[in-house]
Design an enzyme around this catalytic site. Structure first.
Site, short mmCIF file in Angstrom:
data_model
loop_
_atom_site.label_atom_id
_atom_site.label_comp_id
_atom_site.label_asym_id
_atom_site.label_seq_id
_atom_site.Cartn_x
_atom_site.Cartn_y
_atom_site.Cartn_z
N ASP A 1 9.59 6.56 -46.34
CA ASP A 1 10.42 5.89 -47.34
C ASP A 1 11.87 6.38 -47.32
O ASP A 1 12.40 6.77 -48.34
CB ASP A 1 9.76 6.15 -48.72
CG ASP A 1 10.51 5.52 -49.87
OD1 ASP A 1 10.99 4.39 -49.71
OD2 ASP A 1 10.62 6.17 -50.93
N GLU B 1 2.61 14.18 -46.50
CA GLU B 1 1.67 13.12 -46.86
C GLU B 1 0.94 12.50 -45.68
O GLU B 1 0.90 11.27 -45.53
CB GLU B 1 2.40 12.04 -47.68
CG GLU B 1 2.97 12.60 -48.97
CD GLU B 1 3.40 11.54 -49.97
OE1 GLU B 1 3.49 10.36 -49.58
OE2 GLU B 1 3.61 11.89 -51.14
N TYR C 1 2.45 11.22 -58.49
CA TYR C 1 3.20 10.14 -59.14
C TYR C 1 2.44 9.53 -60.31
O TYR C 1 2.56 8.34 -60.57
CB TYR C 1 3.61 9.10 -58.09
CG TYR C 1 4.73 9.65 -57.23
CD1 TYR C 1 6.04 9.64 -57.71
CD2 TYR C 1 4.48 10.25 -56.01
CE1 TYR C 1 7.07 10.20 -56.97
CE2 TYR C 1 5.51 10.82 -55.27
CZ TYR C 1 6.80 10.78 -55.76
OH TYR C 1 7.82 11.35 -55.05
N GLU D 1 6.46 17.00 -55.27
CA GLU D 1 7.15 15.75 -55.66
C GLU D 1 6.56 15.28 -56.97
O GLU D 1 5.34 15.25 -57.15
CB GLU D 1 6.94 14.64 -54.62
CG GLU D 1 7.70 14.83 -53.34
CD GLU D 1 7.56 13.67 -52.35
OE1 GLU D 1 7.25 12.54 -52.79
OE2 GLU D 1 7.77 13.90 -51.15
C1 GCB Z 1 6.38 10.02 -51.62
C2 GCB Z 1 7.07 10.41 -50.37
C3 GCB Z 1 8.57 10.22 -50.45
C4 GCB Z 1 8.90 8.92 -51.17
C5 GCB Z 1 8.35 9.02 -52.57
C6 GCB Z 1 8.61 7.74 -53.38
O1 GCB Z 1 5.28 10.37 -51.88
O2 GCB Z 1 6.76 11.69 -49.94
O3 GCB Z 1 9.10 10.22 -49.16
O4 GCB Z 1 10.25 8.63 -51.18
O5 GCB Z 1 6.97 9.21 -52.52
O6 GCB Z 1 9.62 7.67 -54.06
O7 GCB Z 1 7.79 6.82 -53.29
#
Ligand code: GCB
Length: 595
Positions: free
Chosen positions: A163, A409, A463, A499
């Site tokens: 991403d 990931e 997330y 993250e």
């Molecule tokens: C993730 C990735 C990261 C993305 C992020 C997102 O899990 O590691 O590279 O940018 O999520 O914002 O979706």
């Protein structure tokens, strides 16, 4: 691999600036041997920079394939009889280099340096033509992986499973440097702390000769230890340590024997790193990671290294109270690590192995393999291994680097992930037994993950409240806590949430704190923090992301990824003040942002 430096025996010239440049959409250059003369139809391109956004055309932004760089180089007259090296700090992703008509080197891997010894080709005082072809294609054998589609109209389209935008070109400095013929090829140091004392184990590799002396001095130049062997241990009594927030550096000066000695001076931080139960210890003291996953990313220059932006980013890290960051998702410019060394900022250093996962990208792959490990082959594995080794070879001596992250990931739910990763973890440990090894794990509960036990620290990208239970922070809080407690129960290791975050469009506010507002971003971060504060094994919080950044096109991306707590031009969103409050204990106020 040692970075060029000026000492009494070494000089260098930076070949940065405007190079002659040509896109090669029809793949003509290699067949027509463009290195033999001026590039046809050339324009000018700054180095270092990504080339994509400089020419202001969609074709440049989306170019897939070769581009050519060229410039003329005069080797200084004083370099007669010396060894001369051409070094590229980075060429994304594959490069071939010619000195006049002769190929002098090639390299794969866009984020680590490579060198070409040109001693035999150099004629002092003459001007040489240096030509580089750089290919930005990512395929299933590259790290990171990708797929190039050839469309019915003949155009190529690059897809990848990560991403961030696939910026390309000569992103970092190009050097021409010299050493004596007998030269210091490499230095490896590891340091240990024992109460008030410290120990430096060192090894010096000299090409073609012997070590004459190795002298360790304190920051003020006071000699602390000395030896005359290529390998050994230096004891430093009552040492001033390198510690988070205090980037105290000693210097290890190495001199080779003979009448044309080489000299190299390596900055050394006296510190040690250890995982003990569920604690992450630096110099024996528990360390709590506060900071971000970052990117090398900026308007126009893309991933081109820029000292201005670097110093500003470190200033913002300091302002917000961060003590660490991860080089997501690739090794950053060495200038960044040197700065972190000098200022006591802690770094988790990551390879470019991002996107080894079809589950996240939901994309069609030719042949329809069931999962990533059915699609990649020995060449991919070899590229990944090489990426690990090159990262460690480059960064092993930086005190700021406290852990290696060998992937971001990957699809760690597949049984095939285990045989894929086992040898890679072994290789990382063999290359550097002194630092813990981790990978950043995608949203998978512990009972579905098949590789985390191979690693020293559990690093989780989570997330909840964003991709999962979108907009429902009460559920997010409950499920995050349940899951983290399960990790603690099963693994008993330190956990860093590498993250967590939410996209927020700067300026979009709402009392209802709906998704994409600055207010929701703040509320989500606060939700995570409440959970972290209830679980002792959580030893780190790295918000995703430090700043908004460019991505490929996508229906859930609005001019890039907006999970930054700063905008792409580094203006704070509400979340920046909330983090500052948490990490610095200071009321962050827009009226008094620098207090
Ligand atoms: C993730 C990735 C990261 C993305 C992020 C997102 O899990 O590691 O590279 O940018 O999520 O914002 O979706």
């Amino acid at each position: 691999m040692l970075r060029p430096q000026e000492t009494p025996s070494r000089e260098h010239v930076r070949l940065d600036g405007l190079w002659s440049f040509a896109f090669d959409p029809g793949d003509r250059g290699r067949a027509e041997e463009w290195w033999r003369g001026d590039l046809p139809g050339a324009s000018e391109m700054p180095v270092p920079a990504s080339y994509n956004d400089v020419p202001a055309t969609r074709d440049a932004h989306e170019h897939v394939g070769d581009v050519w760089y060229q410039r003329h180089v005069r080797v200084p007259a004083g370099w007669e009889g010396r060894r001369v090296v051409l070094r590229f700090d980075a060429a994304a992703h594959r490069a071939v280099v010619w000195w006049n008509d002769v190929e002098i080197g090639r390299h794969e891997g866009g984020y680590t340096p490579f060198e070409c010894d040109v001693t035999g080709h150099v004629r002092i005082g003459e001007t040489a033509r240096v030509t580089v072809v750089v290919d930005n294609r990512l395929d299933l054998t590259s790290i990171p992986p990708g797929i190039v589609d050839v469309l019915p109209d003949g155009r190529r389209r690059q897809r990848y499973f990560h991403d961030f935008f696939n910026y390309a070109g000569l992103h970092r400095t190009v050097w021409l440097y010299t050493t004596p013929r007998v030269y210091v090829e490499d230095i490896t140091v590891t340091t240990e702390v024992d109460g008030a004392d410290a120990r430096v184990r060192y090894r010096v590799d000299v090409a073609g000769g012997q070590v004459a002396e190795v002298v360790l001095t304190d920051a003020d130049g006071t000699e602390r230890a000395r030896a005359a062997t290529a390998e050994g241990t230096l004891e430093v009594a009552d040492a001033t340590l390198w510690r988070p927030g205090h980037g105290h550096l000693h210097r290890l000066a190495v001199r080779t024997a003979g009448d044309d000695p080489d000299e190299y001076v390596l900055p050394v931080g006296l510190r040690d790193v250890r995982v003990d139960g569920d604690r992450f210890l630096i110099n024996g003291e528990p360390f709590h990671f506060r900071g971000f996953g970052k990117h090398e990313d900026n308007a126009v220059r893309g991933k081109g290294h820029d000292d201005v932006l670097m110093v500003h980013d470190f200033a913002l890290l300091d302002w917000i109270g961060a003590n660490s960051f991860r080089t997501s998702h690739y090794p950053y410019a060495e200038e960044v690590l040197e700065y972190a060394d000098r200022h006591g900022v802690v770094v988790i250093d990551e390879t470019p192995a991002v996107g080894l996962n079809f589950e996240i990208a939901h994309t069609l792959v030719p042949g329809d393999p069931e999962h990533i490990f059915a699609a990649v082959d020995d060449a991919t594995r070899a590229a990944h291994l090489c990426a690990i080794r090159e990262l460690i070879a480059r960064d092993k001596n930086h005190p700021s680097v406290v852990m290696w992250s060998i992937a971001n990931e990957p699809d760690s739910a597949r049984p095939e992930a285990r045989p894929y990763f086992e040898p890679l973890v072994r290789a990382a440990r063999a290359a550097d037994p002194s630092r813990p090894v981790c990978f950043a794990q995608v949203q998978l509960p512990p009972d579905r993950d098949v590789i985390s036990d191979l690693f020293d620290v559990i690093c989780l990208n989570r997330y909840n409240g964003w991709y999962i239970d979108t907009g429902d922070l009460a559920t997010a809080e409950r499920e995050l806590e349940t899951e983290l407690r399960e990790w603690v129960r099963r693994h008993g290791r330190p956990i860093i949430v590498t993250e967590y975050g939410a996209d927020a469009m700067a300026g979009v506010r709402s009392v209802a704190a709906g998704t994409w507002t600055e207010d929701y971003q703040v509320a989500l971060l606060e939700t995570f923090h409440r959970v972290f504060d209830r679980i002792d094994s959580v030893v780190g919080e790295h918000v995703w992301n430090f700043a908004d950044f460019a991505t490929g096109y996508g229906v859930n991306r609005v001019d890039g990824n907006k999970k930054g707590v700063f905008t792409r031009d580094r203006r704070p969103k509400a979340a920046a003040f909330a983090l500052r409050r948490r990490w610095k204990g200071t009321e962050g106020s827009a009226a008094d942002p620098v207090a």
